[in-house]
Design a protein around this motif. Structure first.
Motif, PDB file in Angstrom:
ATOM      1  N   GLY A 139       0.892  -1.235   0.062  1.00 10.64           N
ATOM      2  CA  GLY A 139      -0.149  -0.071  -0.050  1.00 10.64           C
ATOM      3  C   GLY A 139       0.781   1.087  -0.129  1.00 10.64           C
ATOM      4  O   GLY A 139       0.677   2.081  -0.793  1.00 10.64           O
ATOM      5  N   GLY A 209      -8.932   1.321   0.308  1.00  6.30           N
ATOM      6  CA  GLY A 209      -9.024  -0.057  -0.179  1.00  6.30           C
ATOM      7  C   GLY A 209      -8.248  -0.929   0.861  1.00  6.30           C
ATOM      8  O   GLY A 209      -7.945  -0.534   2.038  1.00  6.30           O
ATOM      9  N   GLY A 240      -0.057  -5.244  -6.357  1.00  5.62           N
ATOM     10  CA  GLY A 240      -0.329  -4.252  -5.166  1.00  5.62           C
ATOM     11  C   GLY A 240      -1.483  -3.517  -5.412  1.00  5.62           C
ATOM     12  O   GLY A 240      -2.290  -4.039  -6.184  1.00  5.62           O
ATOM     13  N   VAL A 322     -15.613  -5.282  -3.571  1.00  8.86           N
ATOM     14  CA  VAL A 322     -15.454  -6.423  -2.931  1.00  8.86           C
ATOM     15  C   VAL A 322     -15.710  -6.254  -1.511  1.00  8.86           C
ATOM     16  O   VAL A 322     -15.211  -5.668  -0.831  1.00  8.86           O
ATOM     17  CB  VAL A 322     -13.999  -7.033  -3.047  1.00  8.86           C
ATOM     18  CG1 VAL A 322     -13.758  -8.074  -2.120  1.00  8.86           C
ATOM     19  CG2 VAL A 322     -13.530  -7.162  -4.652  1.00  8.86           C
ATOM     20  N   LYS A 416      -4.528  -3.551   8.571  1.00  9.64           N
ATOM     21  CA  LYS A 416      -5.828  -3.835   8.200  1.00  9.64           C
ATOM     22  C   LYS A 416      -6.557  -4.288   9.521  1.00  9.64           C
ATOM     23  O   LYS A 416      -5.916  -5.111  10.309  1.00  9.64           O
ATOM     24  CB  LYS A 416      -5.875  -5.177   7.107  1.00  9.64           C
ATOM     25  CG  LYS A 416      -5.027  -4.974   5.942  1.00  9.64           C
ATOM     26  CD  LYS A 416      -5.508  -5.854   4.895  1.00  9.64           C
ATOM     27  CE  LYS A 416      -4.388  -5.780   3.687  1.00  9.64           C
ATOM     28  NZ  LYS A 416      -4.930  -6.428   2.466  1.00  9.64           N
TER      29      LYS A 416
HETATM   30  O1  DLL Z   1      -3.968  -4.927   0.303  1.00 10.19           O
HETATM   31  C1  DLL Z   1      -3.104  -3.854  -1.812  1.00 10.19           C
HETATM   32  C2  DLL Z   1      -3.787  -2.613  -1.627  1.00 10.19           C
HETATM   33  C3  DLL Z   1      -3.270  -1.763  -0.876  1.00 10.19           C
HETATM   34  C4  DLL Z   1      -4.981  -2.302  -2.343  1.00 10.19           C
HETATM   35  C5  DLL Z   1      -3.917  -0.335  -0.768  1.00 10.19           C
HETATM   36  C6  DLL Z   1      -5.692  -1.093  -2.059  1.00 10.19           C
HETATM   37  C7  DLL Z   1      -5.133  -0.185  -1.315  1.00 10.19           C
HETATM   38  P1  DLL Z   1      -2.562  -7.542   0.123  1.00 10.19           P
HETATM   39  O2  DLL Z   1      -2.098  -6.841   1.333  1.00 10.19           O
HETATM   40  O3  DLL Z   1      -1.704  -8.370  -0.574  1.00 10.19           O
HETATM   41  O4  DLL Z   1      -2.627  -6.114  -0.827  1.00 10.19           O
HETATM   42  O5  DLL Z   1      -4.013  -7.863   0.279  1.00 10.19           O
HETATM   43  C8  DLL Z   1      -4.976  -8.250  -0.980  1.00 10.19           C
HETATM   44  O6  DLL Z   1      -6.845  -7.138   0.259  1.00 10.19           O
HETATM   45  O7  DLL Z   1      -7.156 -10.177  -2.074  1.00 10.19           O
HETATM   46  C9  DLL Z   1      -8.673  -8.332  -0.904  1.00 10.19           C
HETATM   47  O8  DLL Z   1      -9.120  -9.591   0.015  1.00 10.19           O
HETATM   48  C10 DLL Z   1      -8.206  -7.176  -0.147  1.00 10.19           C
HETATM   49  N1  DLL Z   1      -8.643  -5.877  -0.690  1.00 10.19           N
HETATM   50  C11 DLL Z   1      -7.708  -5.263  -1.423  1.00 10.19           C
HETATM   51  N2  DLL Z   1      -8.275  -4.200  -1.801  1.00 10.19           N
HETATM   52  C12 DLL Z   1      -9.818  -4.161  -1.612  1.00 10.19           C
HETATM   53  C13 DLL Z   1     -10.673  -3.422  -1.860  1.00 10.19           C
HETATM   54  C14 DLL Z   1      -3.283  -4.757  -0.852  1.00 10.19           C
HETATM   55  N3  DLL Z   1     -10.746  -2.489  -2.406  1.00 10.19           N
HETATM   56  C15 DLL Z   1      -6.367  -8.554  -0.335  1.00 10.19           C
HETATM   57  N4  DLL Z   1     -11.781  -3.937  -1.217  1.00 10.19           N
HETATM   58  C16 DLL Z   1      -7.365  -8.736  -1.515  1.00 10.19           C
HETATM   59  C17 DLL Z   1     -12.056  -4.948  -0.605  1.00 10.19           C
HETATM   60  C18 DLL Z   1      -9.775  -5.365  -0.861  1.00 10.19           C
HETATM   61  N5  DLL Z   1     -10.816  -5.789  -0.342  1.00 10.19           N
END
Ligand code: DLL
Length: 425
Positions: A139, A209, A240, A322, A416
Motif C-alpha cells: 500500500g 482499499g 499491489g 469487493v 488492516k
Molecule cells: O491490500 C493492496 C492494496 C493496498 C489495495 C492499498 C488497495 C489499497 P494485500 O495486502 O496483498 O494487498 O491484500 C490483498 O486485500 O485480495 C482483498 O481481499 C483485499 N482488498 C484489497 N483491496 C480491496 C478493496 C493490498 N478495495 C487483499 N476492497 C485482496 C475489498 C480489498 N478488499
C-alpha cells in the motif's frame, strides 16, 4: 481525468493487445518457471495452444497455497540480478507470500497507480497524504510512487500517529488521503476528539482499499469527512494497489486495468466461468508482469464483472466493490452468514457506530457466534432497545449481542482491520 489513452481504447484493439501479451506471458512462464511447465504439461496444454484470452480456461489455476508451497521464490521468472524490489504479504497462517518486481514491473505499477489516482479525481499538483503502511505491505510504496508519477505532492505519513496526521492534513492542506476504510473512520473520530470538525478539513477525496467494506460504510466515511470516497483494489500477488479503481465520474464499479490484468469470474466450487453480471470468485492473469507472472490466480475475492460502457468513457470493464472473500463465509450451526451482512445491518442504525466485531467459539462441539456493536457518540438510545431492534434485522440469532459504549471496540491504527475473531481452533 484520463491519464493514458489506453484507458479509452477501442475494445477490439484492447482485445488484440491482451491476446498478444497473454501469448508472451504463457510462453515466458513455460520457459522460465518449472512450476508452470509441470502444471501445463500435467494439464496437457502446449503454450502454443493458448492464442487468445478465450483459451484461458484450458490453463490450470494458481492458488495462494501454490505460492506458500513454493516459498520464497519458486514462482519467480527472472534472474536474481533483474529483481529490483521484494514485497510480501502475510496471511493469518503459514509462510508469507513473497513477490518480486523488475524495473519493468515497477514502471507498470507506477503507471497503473498514477492512472488509478487520476481516475479517482486526483490531479497533478494536488497534495496526497499517504497513510497506507510503508514497508513490505504494498500500500505505502504503491501509492507513493503512483502519486509522484502523476505529479502530486506526496506526504509519506504512513499508518498511525493520527494526531500528527490530522495536523498535517490541516497545515499542509492535503487534498487527498490514501488509507484503509477503517482508518478513515478512525481519523475522523480522532479529529472530533481533538475538537476539529473533520468535515472542515481541506480533504476532498479519500482513496480507500485493502479491506472489504460495504456501501453503507462508504456513506459513513463520505459523511464523516465530507469527501468523495473512491474504492481502489489490488493484491500483492498481482502487483499491489492499482489493479482496479472506481472513477470519480460514476463511482459505480471498479475499472480493471485490462491491458495489464485480465479478469475472469468463476464459480468458486466448479471453477467454471460465470456470465457477466453474475457473482463469483475473481481470477486474475497478469499480462505484463516479468518478475512473478500470475496465471489464473484465484484471488478468493467475491465480485461481479460488468461489460456495460461507463459514463466516464473508459472502456476497461468494471468489477463490483469487493465486500468479502469466498472463505469469509461463517457457517454457524448450519446458518450461513457473511461479515458484510452483519456490517450492513449494523450500519443501518444511526444510533450505532460503524464499528463491530464478531467472535466465534465452540461450546460442547456446538459453534457459537457473538456480535459486539458500539453506540454512536452522543446518542441517548437505550442499549437494550438497540439490541432488540438489531436482533430483528440480523439473519441469524447470535448467542450474544453486546452493545458497548462509544469507543468500546478496539480501533486499528496500523494495518488492516480485524473484525472476525475465531477462537475455535
Ligand atoms: O491490500 C493492496 C492494496 C493496498 C489495495 C492499498 C488497495 C489499497 P494485500 O495486502 O496483498 O494487498 O491484500 C490483498 O486485500 O485480495 C482483498 O481481499 C483485499 N482488498 C484489497 N483491496 C480491496 C478493496 C493490498 N478495495 C487483499 N476492497 C485482496 C475489498 C480489498 N478488499
Amino acid at each position: 481525468m484520463v491519464y493514458d489513452d489506453v484507458e479509452v481504447a477501442d475494445r477490439s484493439d484492447l482485445r488484440d493487445l491482451q491476446n498478444e501479451r497473454l501469448r508472451e506471458t504463457v510462453r515466458r512462464v513455460y520457459d522460465n518457471v518449472p512450476f508452470y511447465r509441470e502444471r501445463f504439461d500435467g494439464a496437457g496444454v502446449d503454450p502454443a495452444d493458448v492464442e487468445t484470452v478465450e483459451d484461458l480456461p484450458q490453463l490450470p489455476f494458481t492458488t495462494k497455497e501454490d505460492l506458500r508451497e513454493t516459498y520464497p521464490d519458486g514462482l519467480f521468472a527472472v534472474e536474481d540480478d533483474e529483481i529490483r524490489r521484494i514485497h510480501a504479504s502475510s496471511g493469518t497462517t503459514g509462510k508469507p507470500k513473497v513477490v518480486c518486481y523488475t524495473d519493468g514491473d515497477l514502471d507498470v505499477w507506477r503507471e497503473v497507480m498514477a492512472r488509478s489516482l487520476a481516475a479517482a479525481g486526483v490531479e497533478p499538483g494536488d497534495t496526497l497524504q499517504n497513510a497506507y503502511g510503508y514497508g513490505l505491505f504494498t500500500g505505502g510504496l504503491g501509492f507513493h510512487d503512483g502519486g509522484e508519477e502523476l505529479g502530486a505532492t506526496v506526504i509519506p505519513t504512513g499508518g498511525g500517529n493520527t494526531q500528527r496526521q490530522i495536523e498535517f492534513a490541516q497545515d499542509l492542506e492535503s487534498d487527498v488521503l490514501g488509507c484503509t476504510p477503517s482508518y478513515c473512520l478512525y481519523f475522523a473520530e480522532t479529529a472530533e476528539q481533538q475538537g476539529i470538525d473533520p468535515r472542515e478539513l481541506p480533504l476532498e477525496t479519500v482513496v480507500i482499499g485493502a479491506e472489504p467494506f460495504t456501501d453503507e460504510m462508504r456513506e459513513e466515511i463520505e459523511a464523516a469527512l465530507d469527501v468523495d470516497a473512491i474504492d481502489i483494489y489490488g493484491l500483492s500477488e498481482l502487483i499491489g494497489p492499482g489493479v482496479s479503481v472506481e472513477c470519480v465520474e460514476a463511482k459505480d464499479g471498479l475499472h480493471v486495468w485490462e491491458d495489464h490484468f485480465y479478469p475472469e469470474v468463476v464459480d468458486p466450487d466448479t471453477g467454471e466461468q460465470v456470465p457477466p453480471g453474475e457473482e463469483g470468485e475473481l481470477v486474475l492473469t497478469s499480462l505484463t508482469k516479468e518478475g512473478i507472472p500470475m496465471i489464473r490466480y484465484r484471488t478468493g475475492d467475491v465480485t461481479t464483472l460488468y461489460e456495460e460502457p461507463c459514463e466516464c468513457g473508459r472502456t476497461h470493464r468494471r468489477m463490483d466493490n469487493v465486500t468479502g472473500r469466498a472463505d469469509d463465509l461463517l457457517v454457524v450451526r448450519g446458518v450461513n452468514v457473511y461479515p458484510s451482512q452483519v456490517e450492513e445491518a449494523v450500519l443501518s442504525f444511526d444510533e450505532v457506530a460503524p464499528h463491530y466485531r464478531i467472535d466465534l467459539d465452540r461450546e460442547d462441539s456446538l459453534d457459537t457466534i457473538e456480535i459486539t456493536v458500539e453506540l454512536a457518540e452522543g446518542t441517548d438510545a437505550d442499549p437494550d432497545e438497540v439490541r432488540e431492534r438489531l436482533e430483528n434485522v440480523l439473519s441469524l440469532t447470535p448467542d450474544g449481542l453486546h452493545v458497548v459504549d462509544p469507543g468500546g471496540i478496539e480501533r486499528t491504527e496500523v494495518g488492516k482491520v480485524k473484525r472476525v475473531y475465531d477462537h475455535r481452533e
